[in-house]
Design a protein around this motif. Structure first.
Motif, mmCIF file in Angstrom:
data_model
loop_
_atom_site.group_PDB
_atom_site.id
_atom_site.type_symbol
_atom_site.label_atom_id
_atom_site.label_comp_id
_atom_site.label_asym_id
_atom_site.label_seq_id
_atom_site.Cartn_x
_atom_site.Cartn_y
_atom_site.Cartn_z
ATOM 1 N N ALA A 183 -12.580 -4.225 -2.447
ATOM 2 C CA ALA A 183 -11.980 -4.581 -3.735
ATOM 3 C C ALA A 183 -11.503 -3.365 -4.520
ATOM 4 O O ALA A 183 -10.381 -3.356 -5.041
ATOM 5 C CB ALA A 183 -12.957 -5.405 -4.566
ATOM 6 N N ALA A 184 -12.307 -2.333 -4.618
ATOM 7 C CA ALA A 184 -11.932 -1.161 -5.422
ATOM 8 C C ALA A 184 -10.741 -0.433 -4.803
ATOM 9 O O ALA A 184 -9.783 -0.088 -5.515
ATOM 10 C CB ALA A 184 -13.118 -0.210 -5.571
ATOM 11 N N SER A 185 -10.758 -0.213 -3.496
ATOM 12 C CA SER A 185 -9.647 0.513 -2.868
ATOM 13 C C SER A 185 -8.365 -0.312 -2.913
ATOM 14 O O SER A 185 -7.273 0.229 -3.115
ATOM 15 C CB SER A 185 -9.988 0.909 -1.426
ATOM 16 O OG SER A 185 -10.304 -0.216 -0.639
ATOM 17 N N GLU A 186 -8.479 -1.624 -2.762
ATOM 18 C CA GLU A 186 -7.308 -2.488 -2.830
ATOM 19 C C GLU A 186 -6.712 -2.498 -4.237
ATOM 20 O O GLU A 186 -5.492 -2.372 -4.401
ATOM 21 C CB GLU A 186 -7.703 -3.904 -2.411
ATOM 22 C CG GLU A 186 -6.552 -4.856 -2.306
ATOM 23 C CD GLU A 186 -6.996 -6.239 -1.839
ATOM 24 O OE1 GLU A 186 -6.162 -7.145 -1.927
ATOM 25 O OE2 GLU A 186 -8.143 -6.408 -1.391
ATOM 26 N N ALA A 187 -7.567 -2.615 -5.240
ATOM 27 C CA ALA A 187 -7.083 -2.612 -6.626
ATOM 28 C C ALA A 187 -6.415 -1.289 -6.979
ATOM 29 O O ALA A 187 -5.360 -1.259 -7.628
ATOM 30 C CB ALA A 187 -8.243 -2.902 -7.586
ATOM 31 N N GLU A 188 -6.999 -0.188 -6.519
ATOM 32 C CA GLU A 188 -6.421 1.128 -6.799
ATOM 33 C C GLU A 188 -5.069 1.289 -6.108
ATOM 34 O O GLU A 188 -4.123 1.820 -6.695
ATOM 35 C CB GLU A 188 -7.388 2.233 -6.356
ATOM 36 C CG GLU A 188 -6.870 3.637 -6.573
ATOM 37 C CD GLU A 188 -6.703 4.036 -8.035
ATOM 38 O OE1 GLU A 188 -6.254 5.177 -8.286
ATOM 39 O OE2 GLU A 188 -7.006 3.243 -8.953
ATOM 40 N N MET A 189 -4.951 0.810 -4.876
ATOM 41 C CA MET A 189 -3.671 0.894 -4.175
ATOM 42 C C MET A 189 -2.603 0.117 -4.936
ATOM 43 O O MET A 189 -1.492 0.613 -5.143
ATOM 44 C CB MET A 189 -3.781 0.347 -2.753
ATOM 45 C CG MET A 189 -2.457 0.370 -2.002
ATOM 46 S SD MET A 189 -2.486 -0.454 -0.396
ATOM 47 C CE MET A 189 -2.654 -2.165 -0.880
ATOM 48 N N HIS A 190 -2.924 -1.091 -5.363
ATOM 49 C CA HIS A 190 -1.933 -1.890 -6.096
ATOM 50 C C HIS A 190 -1.562 -1.234 -7.423
ATOM 51 O O HIS A 190 -0.393 -1.243 -7.819
ATOM 52 C CB HIS A 190 -2.441 -3.317 -6.292
ATOM 53 C CG HIS A 190 -2.442 -4.114 -5.032
ATOM 54 N ND1 HIS A 190 -1.300 -4.490 -4.382
ATOM 55 C CD2 HIS A 190 -3.464 -4.580 -4.277
ATOM 56 C CE1 HIS A 190 -1.607 -5.171 -3.297
ATOM 57 N NE2 HIS A 190 -2.915 -5.222 -3.199
ATOM 58 N N ARG A 191 -2.535 -0.650 -8.091
ATOM 59 C CA ARG A 191 -2.258 0.039 -9.356
ATOM 60 C C ARG A 191 -1.318 1.221 -9.117
ATOM 61 O O ARG A 191 -0.317 1.388 -9.819
ATOM 62 C CB ARG A 191 -3.555 0.519 -10.013
ATOM 63 C CG ARG A 191 -3.352 1.164 -11.390
ATOM 64 C CD ARG A 191 -4.630 1.781 -11.918
ATOM 65 N NE ARG A 191 -5.034 2.972 -11.182
ATOM 66 C CZ ARG A 191 -4.448 4.165 -11.292
ATOM 67 N NH1 ARG A 191 -3.430 4.351 -12.100
ATOM 68 N NH2 ARG A 191 -4.885 5.195 -10.588
ATOM 69 N N LEU A 192 -1.634 2.030 -8.107
ATOM 70 C CA LEU A 192 -0.803 3.198 -7.815
ATOM 71 C C LEU A 192 0.598 2.802 -7.369
ATOM 72 O O LEU A 192 1.581 3.448 -7.754
ATOM 73 C CB LEU A 192 -1.470 4.069 -6.747
ATOM 74 C CG LEU A 192 -2.740 4.801 -7.173
ATOM 75 C CD1 LEU A 192 -3.390 5.479 -5.978
ATOM 76 C CD2 LEU A 192 -2.446 5.794 -8.282
ATOM 77 N N MET A 193 0.711 1.744 -6.580
ATOM 78 C CA MET A 193 2.036 1.301 -6.146
ATOM 79 C C MET A 193 2.858 0.804 -7.331
ATOM 80 O O MET A 193 4.059 1.066 -7.408
ATOM 81 C CB MET A 193 1.922 0.205 -5.083
ATOM 82 C CG MET A 193 1.485 0.718 -3.728
ATOM 83 S SD MET A 193 1.389 -0.582 -2.478
ATOM 84 C CE MET A 193 3.122 -0.994 -2.315
ATOM 85 N N ALA A 194 2.220 0.090 -8.250
ATOM 86 C CA ALA A 194 2.942 -0.425 -9.425
ATOM 87 C C ALA A 194 3.413 0.713 -10.321
ATOM 88 O O ALA A 194 4.486 0.628 -10.937
ATOM 89 C CB ALA A 194 2.048 -1.388 -10.207
ATOM 90 N N GLU A 195 2.643 1.790 -10.399
ATOM 91 C CA GLU A 195 3.003 2.930 -11.249
ATOM 92 C C GLU A 195 3.994 3.875 -10.576
ATOM 93 O O GLU A 195 4.688 4.623 -11.260
ATOM 94 C CB GLU A 195 1.747 3.714 -11.624
ATOM 95 C CG GLU A 195 0.837 2.975 -12.575
ATOM 96 C CD GLU A 195 -0.432 3.745 -12.890
ATOM 97 O OE1 GLU A 195 -0.619 4.879 -12.375
ATOM 98 O OE2 GLU A 195 -1.256 3.204 -13.646
#
Length: 146
Positions: free
Chosen positions: A72-84
């Motif tokens: 969950a944490a790594s997936e959420a961070e990946m999506h956050r970084l991709m969106a930014e």
């Protein structure tokens, strides 16, 4: 019988086209060949295996499983970084977003290395880390033509 020959030849055609150099692609080809071989029974190809949603991370109540929670944490961070991630051009945005995507893949593979005891999963996870880290470096080195 023709379907059987095509199915058996597909992994060989993939190897011939790719040259077999990328360890991630090789792991995917190997897994595909094993799955294809497992579907052949009495000279015939069986239909697709039923989807086990519980095994795919959807518990009986539809909530996250312990396996989902591990990522969950790594997936959420990946999506956050991709969106930014962004850039002035499509090329620059592509590079920025793909770096974030690959960083997410590395983070997920690190979770698998940390928590999995399956040697095949650990081998594939290490291959992902090696390949994605190499590709991140290549993308970071990219500069627009001109």
């Amino acid at each position: 019988m023709r379907r059987l020959l095509l199915t058996a030849a597909l992994p060989l055609m993939l190897v011939a086209c790719d040259g077999g150099g990328d360890p991630v692609q090789q792991a995917l080809r190997d897994a595909s060949a094993e799955r294809q071989a497992a579907t052949v029974t009495d000279g015939e190809i069986s239909g697709p295996a039923p989807v086990d949603h519980a095994a795919m991370g959807h518990g009986a109540a539809g909530g996250p499983t312990p396996g989902d929670q591990a990522f969950a944490a790594s997936e959420a961070e990946m999506h956050r970084l991709m969106a930014e991630a962004s850039g002035e051009t499509v090329d620059q945005s592509y590079i920025a977003k793909m770096i974030a995507h690959h960083q997410g893949a590395v983070a997920m593979a690190e979770v698998a290395l940390r928590d999995s005891r399956d040697p095949e999963i650990r081998r594939m996870a290490q291959a992902v880390i090696d390949a994605q880290t190499r590709e991140i470096a290549e993308m970071r080195a990219w500069r627009p033509a001109g």
